[in-house]
Scaffold this motif. Structure first.
Motif, PDB file in Angstrom:
ATOM      1  N   GLN A   1       0.821  -1.219   0.000  1.00 11.36           N
ATOM      2  CA  GLN A   1       0.000   0.000   0.000  1.00 11.36           C
ATOM      3  C   GLN A   1       0.851   1.263   0.000  1.00 11.36           C
TER       4      GLN A   1
ATOM      5  N   LYS B   1     -11.428  -6.034 -10.226  1.00  9.40           N
ATOM      6  CA  LYS B   1     -11.163  -6.023  -8.789  1.00  9.40           C
ATOM      7  C   LYS B   1      -9.773  -5.469  -8.504  1.00  9.40           C
ATOM      8  N   GLU B   2      -8.803  -5.869  -9.333  1.00 13.10           N
ATOM      9  CA  GLU B   2      -7.418  -5.403  -9.138  1.00 13.10           C
ATOM     10  C   GLU B   2      -7.318  -3.892  -9.335  1.00 13.10           C
TER      11      GLU B   2
ATOM     12  N   GLU C   1      -8.790  -1.934  -6.358  1.00 15.72           N
ATOM     13  CA  GLU C   1      -7.931  -1.892  -5.170  1.00 15.72           C
ATOM     14  C   GLU C   1      -6.907  -0.774  -5.261  1.00 15.72           C
TER      15      GLU C   1
ATOM     16  N   TRP D   1     -14.775   4.115  -0.423  1.00 16.77           N
ATOM     17  CA  TRP D   1     -14.464   2.881  -1.142  1.00 16.77           C
ATOM     18  C   TRP D   1     -15.253   2.857  -2.452  1.00 16.77           C
TER      19      TRP D   1
END
Length: 441
Positions: free
Chosen positions: A182, A381-382, A385, A422
């Motif tokens: 991250q 999804k990747e 993120e 999010w």
């Protein structure tokens, strides 16, 4: 295996740092060459210029030799890539005396591309090593659990102590690798033993130190260069505005259109500079919020209506579904307005003509919950993120204008208000950006 992975990660980080040094050296060499070309092309040269033209080729060739020496010493570099780099260095050397600008520009552009490619490849390799380390750590934990169960059958308490001693440092390493992915390089794993895991911990902490230093240097560079650019940009803009206003004489329509386009480009560059500066302040905690109690429904309706014209121009619908009653939020009005501007601008960019964007708001416990929903291309999804990472662009946004900082700034603003943001999305089904802000009191 974990020790070897730690060593490989350390070598990869060291390689990236050395290649960054080569990039700086190459940029300095290019600036020197451009100054040399300018001096060489002058018809009437004074003594100083003649001396500079005579000495410059030697200095440029010396920098080429320095770059070649560093590149040849990097064992981590792919041999085929090294051969290409040496080839372009040879071409640059041939373009020095007499100067061949076109040959130099082509070779330098290719050299810069290869240097950046080697860094990107090394960073990707580091990421793969981190993922592999995480997977091996997870496997080790699973193995430790199985071992614990077997030992419980044999000796009970002894097995518990062994499993606890093994699993705790590995769990810390696993958690730390997540932080590293991250971009949080300030996490350090504590030493809890004097074995191979302790060696791996030391290597991992050293790697985090190196990555943190690189990230700090990058932040200092961005902050420095953006500060240095503000004043020159202002002077350029002021000069162009004077031309547009006719202070220095009248302009024909073609000249006027060109200058107006330049002003638009300057606006874009100025926004990028201020976005970078604001993001640096938000990340360092130096960004000051001016908080006040606001009746949130009136504020949202007014803010969203400001974007109605731009949505209508593109042929995209814009609607609101608000159930906020008399909800009051303590917030920085300008910054929360910026959140809506970023999310609505993002939705407009990715929603095709004939599509629709909906802003939904309601009270959810001690928070107000907002959703900006579009029916654009969506994300994997990747990609979801990483969508709040600095400068990240999803595959669907490669041809869409923007700085890649809007969502990163949005996330920092929401978190500064003790909220959460999010995204929920699927390819081909649009995106929903959710965020929560605490109610006042």
């Amino acid at each position: 295996i974990l020790m070897e992975l730690g060593n490989q990660i350390g070598r990869s980080v060291e390689f990236v740092a050395q290649e960054r040094d080569v990039q700086h050296l190459a940029d300095d060499m290019n600036r020197q060459y451009l100054a040399y070309i300018s001096a060489y092309s002058q018809k009437f040269k004074d003594e100083y210029t003649k001396k500079y033209v005579a000495e410059a080729p030697g200095k440029i060739l010396n920098k080429i030799d320095q770059i070649r020496e560093i590149e040849n010493s990097l064992h981590f570099l792919d041999p085929q890539l090294l051969e290409q780099i040496n080839g372009y260095l040879d071409t640059l050397a041939m373009a020095v005396s007499p100067p061949e600008r076109q040959m130099w520009d082509g070779a330098f552009k290719n050299l810069a591309f290869l240097l950046e490619k080697s860094i990107v490849d090394a960073q990707a390799q580091t990421q793969r090593l981190l993922v592999r380390s995480r997977d091996i750590t997870a496997s080790a934990i699973r193995g430790g659990i199985l071992l614990m169960l077997a030992m419980l059958v044999l000796s009970g308490g002894v097995a518990y102590l062994i499993a606890k001693r093994i699993s705790r440092p590995i769990a810390h390493l696993r958690q730390a690798t997540r932080y590293a992915r991250q971009g949080k390089y300030n996490i350090r794993v504590p030493f809890e033993s004097h074995d191979e895991i302790a060696d791996l911990t030391a290597d991992f902490n050293a790697m985090m130190d190196a990555l943190g230093e690189l990230d700090r240097m990058k932040a200092m560079f961005l902050s420095s260069i953006t500060h240095d650019l503000k004043s020159p940009l202002y002077r350029v803009r002021l000069g162009i505005e004077n031309l547009v206003d006719g202070i220095h004489g009248s302009l024909n329509p073609e000249q006027m259109r060109t200058l107006e386009q330049i002003l638009k480009d300057l606006d874009t560059l100025s926004r990028l500079i201020y976005d970078i500066l604001d993001l640096q302040k938000l990340e360092s905690g130096r960004f000051e919020l001016h908080l006040e109690d606001v009746k949130i429904e009136d504020f949202v309706r007014e803010t969203v209506r400001k974007h109605a014209i731009s949505f209508a121009d593109k042929g995209v619908g814009l609607a609101m579904k608000l159930k906020l009653k008399d909800a009051v939020v303590r917030m920085d009005v300008r910054q929360i307005e910026r959140v809506f501007e970023n999310l609505l601008s993002n939705a407009l960019k990715f929603t095709p003509r004939g599509g629709k964007v909906v802003v939904i708001g309601g009270v959810d416990g001690d928070y107000v919950h907002f959703v900006v929903k579009d029916n654009g291309p969506g994300m994997t999804k990747e990609e979801a993120e990483r969508v709040f990472d600095k400068f990240y662009r999803a595959s669907t946004g490669k041809n869409v204008s923007g700085t890649g900082l809007g969502l990163a700034i949005t996330k920092q603003i929401i978190e500064a208000h003790h909220g959460k943001i999010w995204v929920e999305t699927e390819p081909g089904r649009g995106s929903e950006f959710h965020f929560l802000i605490p109610l006042a009191g």
